[in-house]
Motif scaffolding. Structure first.
Motif, PDB file in Angstrom:
ATOM      1  N   ILE A 211     104.733  24.958 -27.069  1.00  0.00           N
ATOM      2  CA  ILE A 211     104.875  26.333 -27.563  1.00  0.00           C
ATOM      3  C   ILE A 211     106.095  26.995 -26.936  1.00  0.00           C
ATOM      4  O   ILE A 211     106.912  27.638 -27.614  1.00  0.00           O
ATOM      5  CB  ILE A 211     103.611  27.162 -27.268  1.00  0.00           C
ATOM      6  N   SER A 212     106.264  26.824 -25.629  1.00  0.00           N
ATOM      7  CA  SER A 212     107.401  27.410 -24.923  1.00  0.00           C
ATOM      8  C   SER A 212     108.720  26.855 -25.438  1.00  0.00           C
ATOM      9  O   SER A 212     109.694  27.601 -25.633  1.00  0.00           O
ATOM     10  CB  SER A 212     107.260  27.157 -23.418  1.00  0.00           C
ATOM     11  N   THR A 213     108.773  25.538 -25.668  1.00  0.00           N
ATOM     12  CA  THR A 213     110.008  24.924 -26.145  1.00  0.00           C
ATOM     13  C   THR A 213     110.334  25.372 -27.565  1.00  0.00           C
ATOM     14  O   THR A 213     111.487  25.700 -27.871  1.00  0.00           O
ATOM     15  CB  THR A 213     109.904  23.388 -26.090  1.00  0.00           C
ATOM     16  N   MET A 214     109.346  25.393 -28.440  1.00  0.00           N
ATOM     17  CA  MET A 214     109.584  25.843 -29.812  1.00  0.00           C
ATOM     18  C   MET A 214     110.010  27.316 -29.823  1.00  0.00           C
ATOM     19  O   MET A 214     110.916  27.706 -30.583  1.00  0.00           O
ATOM     20  CB  MET A 214     108.329  25.645 -30.668  1.00  0.00           C
ATOM     21  N   TYR A 215     109.361  28.116 -28.991  1.00  0.00           N
ATOM     22  CA  TYR A 215     109.734  29.529 -28.884  1.00  0.00           C
ATOM     23  C   TYR A 215     111.199  29.651 -28.466  1.00  0.00           C
ATOM     24  O   TYR A 215     111.949  30.480 -28.997  1.00  0.00           O
ATOM     25  CB  TYR A 215     108.827  30.216 -27.857  1.00  0.00           C
ATOM     26  N   ALA A 216     111.612  28.812 -27.518  1.00  0.00           N
ATOM     27  CA  ALA A 216     112.976  28.887 -26.985  1.00  0.00           C
ATOM     28  C   ALA A 216     114.016  28.512 -28.031  1.00  0.00           C
ATOM     29  O   ALA A 216     115.040  29.203 -28.175  1.00  0.00           O
ATOM     30  CB  ALA A 216     113.111  27.985 -25.758  1.00  0.00           C
ATOM     31  N   VAL A 217     113.786  27.411 -28.783  1.00  0.00           N
ATOM     32  CA  VAL A 217     114.793  27.017 -29.777  1.00  0.00           C
ATOM     33  C   VAL A 217     114.856  28.030 -30.915  1.00  0.00           C
ATOM     34  O   VAL A 217     115.932  28.314 -31.465  1.00  0.00           O
ATOM     35  CB  VAL A 217     114.524  25.591 -30.321  1.00  0.00           C
ATOM     36  N   TRP A 218     113.715  28.595 -31.264  1.00  0.00           N
ATOM     37  CA  TRP A 218     113.652  29.635 -32.297  1.00  0.00           C
ATOM     38  C   TRP A 218     114.403  30.869 -31.822  1.00  0.00           C
ATOM     39  O   TRP A 218     115.233  31.448 -32.537  1.00  0.00           O
ATOM     40  CB  TRP A 218     112.181  29.929 -32.577  1.00  0.00           C
ATOM     41  N   ASN A 219     114.123  31.277 -30.590  1.00  0.00           N
ATOM     42  CA  ASN A 219     114.775  32.466 -30.032  1.00  0.00           C
ATOM     43  C   ASN A 219     116.283  32.254 -29.881  1.00  0.00           C
ATOM     44  O   ASN A 219     117.080  33.185 -30.086  1.00  0.00           O
ATOM     45  CB  ASN A 219     114.153  32.813 -28.682  1.00  0.00           C
ATOM     46  N   ASN A 220     116.692  31.041 -29.513  1.00  0.00           N
ATOM     47  CA  ASN A 220     118.123  30.740 -29.412  1.00  0.00           C
ATOM     48  C   ASN A 220     118.833  30.976 -30.737  1.00  0.00           C
ATOM     49  O   ASN A 220     119.947  31.511 -30.781  1.00  0.00           O
ATOM     50  CB  ASN A 220     118.320  29.277 -28.977  1.00  0.00           C
ATOM     51  N   ARG A 221     118.215  30.569 -31.834  1.00  0.00           N
ATOM     52  CA  ARG A 221     118.799  30.779 -33.160  1.00  0.00           C
ATOM     53  C   ARG A 221     118.946  32.274 -33.459  1.00  0.00           C
ATOM     54  O   ARG A 221     119.956  32.713 -34.024  1.00  0.00           O
ATOM     55  CB  ARG A 221     117.917  30.119 -34.222  1.00  0.00           C
ATOM     56  N   LEU A 222     117.938  33.045 -33.082  1.00  0.00           N
ATOM     57  CA  LEU A 222     117.985  34.484 -33.335  1.00  0.00           C
ATOM     58  C   LEU A 222     119.073  35.156 -32.494  1.00  0.00           C
ATOM     59  O   LEU A 222     119.772  36.061 -32.967  1.00  0.00           O
ATOM     60  CB  LEU A 222     116.620  35.112 -33.033  1.00  0.00           C
ATOM     61  N   ILE A 223     119.204  34.725 -31.246  1.00  0.00           N
ATOM     62  CA  ILE A 223     120.213  35.314 -30.366  1.00  0.00           C
ATOM     63  C   ILE A 223     121.608  35.117 -30.936  1.00  0.00           C
ATOM     64  O   ILE A 223     122.440  36.035 -30.933  1.00  0.00           O
ATOM     65  CB  ILE A 223     120.119  34.694 -28.952  1.00  0.00           C
ATOM     66  N   ARG A 224     121.868  33.927 -31.465  1.00  0.00           N
ATOM     67  CA  ARG A 224     123.189  33.628 -32.029  1.00  0.00           C
ATOM     68  C   ARG A 224     123.314  34.021 -33.506  1.00  0.00           C
ATOM     69  O   ARG A 224     124.329  33.745 -34.141  1.00  0.00           O
ATOM     70  CB  ARG A 224     123.491  32.141 -31.856  1.00  0.00           C
ATOM     71  N   LYS A 225     122.225  34.636 -34.008  1.00  0.00           N
ATOM     72  CA  LYS A 225     122.230  35.081 -35.413  1.00  0.00           C
ATOM     73  C   LYS A 225     122.538  33.932 -36.368  1.00  0.00           C
ATOM     74  O   LYS A 225     123.318  34.067 -37.314  1.00  0.00           O
ATOM     75  CB  LYS A 225     123.219  36.239 -35.607  1.00  0.00           C
ATOM     76  N   GLU A 226     121.912  32.784 -36.114  1.00  0.00           N
ATOM     77  CA  GLU A 226     122.099  31.602 -36.947  1.00  0.00           C
ATOM     78  C   GLU A 226     120.957  31.479 -37.958  1.00  0.00           C
ATOM     79  O   GLU A 226     119.800  31.759 -37.633  1.00  0.00           O
ATOM     80  CB  GLU A 226     122.144  30.342 -36.073  1.00  0.00           C
ATOM     81  N   LEU A 227     121.264  31.062 -39.151  1.00  0.00           N
ATOM     82  CA  LEU A 227     120.245  30.837 -40.161  1.00  0.00           C
ATOM     83  C   LEU A 227     119.411  29.619 -39.764  1.00  0.00           C
ATOM     84  O   LEU A 227     119.908  28.683 -39.143  1.00  0.00           O
ATOM     85  CB  LEU A 227     120.885  30.607 -41.527  1.00  0.00           C
ATOM     86  N   PHE A 228     118.129  29.618 -40.131  1.00  0.00           N
ATOM     87  CA  PHE A 228     117.275  28.495 -39.779  1.00  0.00           C
ATOM     88  C   PHE A 228     116.106  28.389 -40.750  1.00  0.00           C
ATOM     89  O   PHE A 228     115.738  29.354 -41.423  1.00  0.00           O
ATOM     90  CB  PHE A 228     116.750  28.630 -38.341  1.00  0.00           C
ATOM     91  N   THR A 229     115.544  27.206 -40.802  1.00  0.00           N
ATOM     92  CA  THR A 229     114.311  26.923 -41.532  1.00  0.00           C
ATOM     93  C   THR A 229     113.369  26.218 -40.576  1.00  0.00           C
ATOM     94  O   THR A 229     113.748  25.879 -39.440  1.00  0.00           O
ATOM     95  CB  THR A 229     114.588  26.012 -42.739  1.00  0.00           C
ATOM     96  N   ASP A 230     112.142  25.974 -41.023  1.00  0.00           N
ATOM     97  CA  ASP A 230     111.200  25.228 -40.179  1.00  0.00           C
ATOM     98  C   ASP A 230     111.747  23.847 -39.842  1.00  0.00           C
ATOM     99  O   ASP A 230     111.576  23.361 -38.717  1.00  0.00           O
ATOM    100  CB  ASP A 230     109.847  25.094 -40.867  1.00  0.00           C
TER     101      ASP A 230
END
Length: 275
Positions: A211-230
């Motif tokens: 959960i912590s790792t998935m949260y981190a990679v998801w949050n990293n994308r948001l910080i850099r304002k990068e588009l993402f999918t599941d």
């Protein structure tokens, strides 16, 4: 039955009432002293936790390796010094290690500190970096845990089991003060922190890791304002470290659980990267 004269009986009753009042006063004094001692202990602990050691801070800057950081502008709910983080770490240990103490160790504590800090939007001196088991802060072992030991919150022991090791936290005398210290220092954030911790009461350290790792990679994308999918998030998760491949069959469930429990990241905090 022989009885003393009435006036002597009255004097006996009067004396007994006087002694009982004295006993009541003594009992009240003892309770007040206990309350005062608890308040004094909390104050001593608080002052010790707030003590700033400039030499220690300078050494920390020299020894700790910095990681690349990319900050975003988000509301900070509380700025935490190392004293606050020691209280928070101790409270997490006290709250989550009671149900399954054998499963609770440094890995689970690391992941829960990361999730609490980022999800409840706290700002601290912990600098998280990529580690095999997920977000890892050097300061937990070298700054926070020594405070937990020196202030008699916990005895911390590391046991070796072949190629692996396990850290255990044994409560000491001052650990009884952690709940009141937490409620005082985090009074405005206590509800959101407890709501998050309650979701992990019966979870294993491996569950907390993913959960912590998935949260981190998801949050990293948001910080850099990068588009993402599941699919992109799952790829980021697997690219974190080769050992993450053991979770490949539960990544969909991981994303579903984060959404179900309403703990999606919002881009708060600093970008977590390799050393």
């Amino acid at each position: 039955f022989p009885l003393p004269p009435l006036d002597i009986q009255n004097r006996i009753v009067s004396k007994l009432n006087e002694l009982m009042k004295h006993c009541d006063d003594l009992e009240r004094s003892v309770i007040e002293s206990q309350n005062y001692n608890e308040q004094l202990l909390q104050q001593v602990l608080r002052e010790a936790l707030e003590g700033k050691d400039e030499v220690e801070n300078e050494n920390l800057k020299l020894v700790a390796e910095d990681s690349p950081m990319y900050s975003v502008s988000k509301d900070i709910q509380k700025n935490c010094d190392t004293g606050d983080m020691a209280i928070l770490a101790g409270y997490i240990i006290k709250k989550l290690s009671t149900q399954n103490s054998k499963d609770f160790g440094r890995v689970k504590l690391q992941k829960m500190l990361h999730l609490v800090e980022y999800h409840c939007q706290l700002s601290s001196e912990l600098k998280y970096q990529k580690n095999v088991a997920g977000p890892h802060a050097w300061e937990l072992e070298h700054v926070i845990e020594p405070k937990l030991k020196s202030l008699r919150f916990f005895e911390i022991k590391k046991d070796k089991f072949g190629a692996t090791s396990k850290v255990t936290y044994t409560p000491l005398s001052a650990s009884n003060e952690l709940t009141s210290l937490f409620n005082r220092e985090f009074k405005d954030q206590a509800e959101s922190i407890n709501n998050l911790l309650n979701k992990f009461q019966d979870k294993t350290w491996e569950f907390c890791e993913r959960i912590s790792t998935m949260y981190a990679v998801w949050n990293n994308r948001l910080i850099r304002k990068e588009l993402f999918t599941d699919e992109i998030l799952k790829q980021d998760f697997l690219a974190w470290d080769d050992k993450k491949k053991r979770f490949i069959d539960v990544l969909d469930h991981t994303l579903e659980w984060i959404r179900k429990e309403k703990i999606e990241p919002v881009g708060f905090g600093e970008y977590i990267d390799k050393k």
